[in-house]
Scaffold this motif. Sequence first.
Motif, PDB file in Angstrom:
ATOM      1  N   THR A 268       0.831  -1.216   0.000  1.00  7.30           N
ATOM      2  CA  THR A 268       0.000   0.000   0.000  1.00  7.30           C
ATOM      3  C   THR A 268       0.862   1.263   0.000  1.00  7.30           C
ATOM      4  OG1 THR A 268      -0.154   0.015   2.424  1.00  7.30           O
ATOM      5  CG2 THR A 268      -1.870  -1.162   1.220  1.00  7.30           C
ATOM      6  N   TYR A 269       2.086   1.166   0.510  1.00  6.71           N
ATOM      7  CA  TYR A 269       2.988   2.325   0.553  1.00  6.71           C
ATOM      8  C   TYR A 269       3.940   2.347  -0.623  1.00  6.71           C
ATOM      9  CZ  TYR A 269       1.510   3.910   5.149  1.00  6.71           C
ATOM     10  OH  TYR A 269       0.774   4.421   6.197  1.00  6.71           O
ATOM     11  N   ASP A 270       4.360   1.165  -1.063  1.00  5.16           N
ATOM     12  CA  ASP A 270       5.287   1.097  -2.190  1.00  5.16           C
ATOM     13  C   ASP A 270       4.959  -0.151  -3.024  1.00  5.16           C
ATOM     14  OD1 ASP A 270       7.295   1.185  -4.023  1.00  5.16           O
ATOM     15  OD2 ASP A 270       8.954   1.076  -2.582  1.00  5.16           O
ATOM     16  N   PRO A 271       4.105   0.012  -4.051  1.00  6.83           N
ATOM     17  CA  PRO A 271       3.720  -1.138  -4.881  1.00  6.83           C
ATOM     18  C   PRO A 271       4.901  -1.788  -5.599  1.00  6.83           C
ATOM     19  CG  PRO A 271       2.267   0.744  -5.255  1.00  6.83           C
ATOM     20  CD  PRO A 271       3.421   1.241  -4.451  1.00  6.83           C
ATOM     21  N   LYS A 272       5.997  -1.050  -5.772  1.00  7.87           N
ATOM     22  CA  LYS A 272       7.158  -1.570  -6.496  1.00  7.87           C
ATOM     23  C   LYS A 272       8.233  -2.134  -5.563  1.00  7.87           C
ATOM     24  CE  LYS A 272       6.610   1.503 -10.482  1.00  7.87           C
ATOM     25  NZ  LYS A 272       7.266   2.523 -11.334  1.00  7.87           N
ATOM     26  N   ALA A 273       7.935  -2.185  -4.262  1.00  6.70           N
ATOM     27  CA  ALA A 273       8.929  -2.682  -3.303  1.00  6.70           C
ATOM     28  C   ALA A 273       9.265  -4.151  -3.587  1.00  6.70           C
ATOM     29  CB  ALA A 273       8.402  -2.529  -1.884  1.00  6.70           C
ATOM     30  N   PHE A 274      10.526  -4.495  -3.376  1.00 11.71           N
ATOM     31  CA  PHE A 274      10.983  -5.881  -3.533  1.00 11.71           C
ATOM     32  C   PHE A 274      11.127  -6.486  -2.136  1.00 11.71           C
ATOM     33  CE2 PHE A 274      14.298  -9.111  -3.766  1.00 11.71           C
ATOM     34  CZ  PHE A 274      13.886  -9.876  -4.852  1.00 11.71           C
ATOM     35  N   VAL A 275      10.425  -7.603  -1.886  1.00  9.26           N
ATOM     36  CA  VAL A 275      10.416  -8.208  -0.552  1.00  9.26           C
ATOM     37  C   VAL A 275      10.971  -9.623  -0.627  1.00  9.26           C
ATOM     38  CG1 VAL A 275       9.028  -8.789   1.467  1.00  9.26           C
ATOM     39  CG2 VAL A 275       8.366  -6.841   0.026  1.00  9.26           C
ATOM     40  N   ASN A 276      12.048  -9.862   0.109  1.00  7.83           N
ATOM     41  CA  ASN A 276      12.628 -11.201   0.211  1.00  7.83           C
ATOM     42  C   ASN A 276      12.206 -11.800   1.559  1.00  7.83           C
ATOM     43  OD1 ASN A 276      14.152 -13.510  -0.085  1.00  7.83           O
ATOM     44  ND2 ASN A 276      16.063 -12.553   0.527  1.00  7.83           N
ATOM     45  N   ILE A 277      11.531 -12.954   1.502  1.00  8.73           N
ATOM     46  CA  ILE A 277      10.987 -13.592   2.702  1.00  8.73           C
ATOM     47  C   ILE A 277      11.779 -14.860   2.996  1.00  8.73           C
ATOM     48  CG2 ILE A 277       8.917 -14.584   3.746  1.00  8.73           C
ATOM     49  CD1 ILE A 277       7.293 -12.956   1.662  1.00  8.73           C
ATOM     50  N   THR A 278      12.399 -14.922   4.171  1.00  6.64           N
ATOM     51  CA  THR A 278      13.193 -16.091   4.546  1.00  6.64           C
ATOM     52  C   THR A 278      12.785 -16.578   5.941  1.00  6.64           C
ATOM     53  OG1 THR A 278      14.964 -14.749   5.515  1.00  6.64           O
ATOM     54  CG2 THR A 278      15.167 -15.324   3.198  1.00  6.64           C
ATOM     55  N   LYS A 279      12.856 -17.877   6.136  1.00  9.01           N
ATOM     56  CA  LYS A 279      12.488 -18.470   7.420  1.00  9.01           C
ATOM     57  C   LYS A 279      13.621 -18.297   8.419  1.00  9.01           C
ATOM     58  CE  LYS A 279      10.829 -22.767   9.511  1.00  9.01           C
ATOM     59  NZ  LYS A 279      10.454 -24.190   9.272  1.00  9.01           N
ATOM     60  N   SER A 280      13.307 -17.842   9.613  1.00 13.34           N
ATOM     61  CA  SER A 280      14.296 -17.697  10.684  1.00 13.34           C
ATOM     62  C   SER A 280      14.239 -18.946  11.566  1.00 13.34           C
ATOM     63  CB  SER A 280      14.003 -16.458  11.532  1.00 13.34           C
ATOM     64  OG  SER A 280      13.998 -15.299  10.729  1.00 13.34           O
ATOM     65  N   ILE A 281      15.351 -19.647  11.664  1.00 12.57           N
ATOM     66  CA  ILE A 281      15.389 -20.867  12.472  1.00 12.57           C
ATOM     67  C   ILE A 281      15.240 -20.536  13.952  1.00 12.57           C
ATOM     68  CG2 ILE A 281      16.795 -22.860  13.124  1.00 12.57           C
ATOM     69  CD1 ILE A 281      18.084 -22.723  10.357  1.00 12.57           C
ATOM     70  N   LYS A 282      15.960 -19.529  14.404  1.00  9.89           N
ATOM     71  CA  LYS A 282      15.874 -19.117  15.800  1.00  9.89           C
ATOM     72  C   LYS A 282      16.367 -17.695  15.929  1.00  9.89           C
ATOM     73  CE  LYS A 282      17.165 -20.548  20.494  1.00  9.89           C
ATOM     74  NZ  LYS A 282      17.960 -21.491  21.319  1.00  9.89           N
ATOM     75  N   ILE A 283      15.773 -16.956  16.863  1.00  8.36           N
ATOM     76  CA  ILE A 283      16.244 -15.597  17.129  1.00  8.36           C
ATOM     77  C   ILE A 283      16.647 -15.493  18.593  1.00  8.36           C
ATOM     78  CG2 ILE A 283      14.805 -14.557  15.342  1.00  8.36           C
ATOM     79  CD1 ILE A 283      12.935 -13.592  17.578  1.00  8.36           C
ATOM     80  N   ASP A 284      17.571 -14.596  18.873  1.00 15.76           N
ATOM     81  CA  ASP A 284      18.041 -14.375  20.236  1.00 15.76           C
ATOM     82  C   ASP A 284      18.000 -12.882  20.497  1.00 15.76           C
ATOM     83  OD1 ASP A 284      19.115 -14.575  22.723  1.00 15.76           O
ATOM     84  OD2 ASP A 284      21.169 -14.980  22.061  1.00 15.76           O
ATOM     85  N   GLY A 285      17.135 -12.469  21.381  1.00 16.40           N
ATOM     86  CA  GLY A 285      16.967 -11.045  21.642  1.00 16.40           C
ATOM     87  C   GLY A 285      15.499 -10.719  21.850  1.00 16.40           C
ATOM     88  N   ARG A 286      15.218  -9.465  22.021  1.00 16.18           N
ATOM     89  CA  ARG A 286      13.836  -9.029  22.269  1.00 16.18           C
ATOM     90  C   ARG A 286      13.016  -9.134  20.989  1.00 16.18           C
ATOM     91  NH1 ARG A 286      13.664  -3.354  25.180  1.00 16.18           N
ATOM     92  NH2 ARG A 286      11.451  -3.928  25.160  1.00 16.18           N
ATOM     93  N   PHE A 287      11.803  -9.655  21.138  1.00 15.10           N
ATOM     94  CA  PHE A 287      10.902  -9.784  19.999  1.00 15.10           C
ATOM     95  C   PHE A 287       9.486  -9.546  20.489  1.00 15.10           C
ATOM     96  CE2 PHE A 287       8.041 -12.216  17.250  1.00 15.10           C
ATOM     97  CZ  PHE A 287       8.435 -11.784  15.999  1.00 15.10           C
ATOM     98  N   TYR A 288       8.802  -8.580  19.852  1.00 16.80           N
ATOM     99  CA  TYR A 288       7.433  -8.279  20.263  1.00 16.80           C
ATOM    100  C   TYR A 288       6.487  -9.390  19.841  1.00 16.80           C
ATOM    101  CZ  TYR A 288       2.771  -6.248  20.367  1.00 16.80           C
ATOM    102  OH  TYR A 288       1.440  -6.039  20.597  1.00 16.80           O
ATOM    103  N   LYS A 289       5.657  -9.827  20.775  1.00 17.85           N
ATOM    104  CA  LYS A 289       4.680 -10.864  20.504  1.00 17.85           C
ATOM    105  C   LYS A 289       3.326 -10.389  21.021  1.00 17.85           C
ATOM    106  CE  LYS A 289       4.734 -15.887  20.482  1.00 17.85           C
ATOM    107  NZ  LYS A 289       5.377 -17.089  21.045  1.00 17.85           N
TER     108      LYS A 289
END
Length: 293
Positions: A268-289
């Motif tokens: 909606t903000y940038d119809p031409k944006a390029f988005v690469n989606i990758t699976k994260s196996i694990k994260i370490d740090g603060r993450f909003y849930k």
Amino acid sequence: MVYAKSKEQKLWKKHLISIICVVIASFIMSCNIKSFVRAGNLLPGGFTGLSLLIQRIALELLGISLPYSIINITLNAIPAYIGFKTIGKKFTGYSILMIVLNSFLVDLIPAMPITSDPLLVSVFGGIFNGLAISIALHGKASSGGTDFIAVYLSDRWNTSSWNFVFGLNTIILMISGILFGWEAALYSIIFQFVSTQIIGQLYQRDQRTTLFIVTADPNSLEKALLTYTHHGITRFEGKGCYKDEPRTLLYTVVSANEVKDVVQFVRTYDPKAFVNITKSIKIDGRFYKEPME
């Protein structure tokens, strides 16, 4: 006034979705118990399995027929209290509704065995059990018992803990194997393993996905994205090599079940944006849930 009304409608819609999910999940789980589980003398793990184990011990060793509903509701009283204090009031409330509904449906629905083949019972029983729990979790509820533990640990550790719960369930099944024979117990472990894998595939709240967003209009997008997702964003400045034009890379991590909505929001903000989606196996740090409420 219009905003308040819209907010109230969204709240009622969430309540309705949760109740529908609880009813459907309870019905599937109850039918599964009275068909696949009972046909193979399996224990589905968790407090459901523990309830069936106590029911079986009372019948075969003491000659007493105990209602499943009384055992299951009693066993879930303490986990429900812990869930109320640590996870959320609404989540616990919907979970209690499912526990009670499932408990009485098991007593009311007649036995309806579909097949006596132990492998088919284990595999398909596990599929339906995992499906029922996944539907309940989608509606922000659970089937009680070890599900409370799994949701609590997932929120605490920022990772899926269903395999850990599978280990706890295996201990219950080993006890069953010692008391009533190893064949049914081993098939029950297959049942529980299949169920755990189904939950892992269908319930994506505990899974993390990394988004690399390449955009030519970062200023408005990054602020809106921060507000929309509540997740942190890191900004990298670069250059597009094809047209030799300046580009910005926005790096963020979201829950897997948020990906579709976030990508649509970016468009909606940038119809031409390029988005690469990758699976994260694990994260370490603060993450909003988002809280379970």
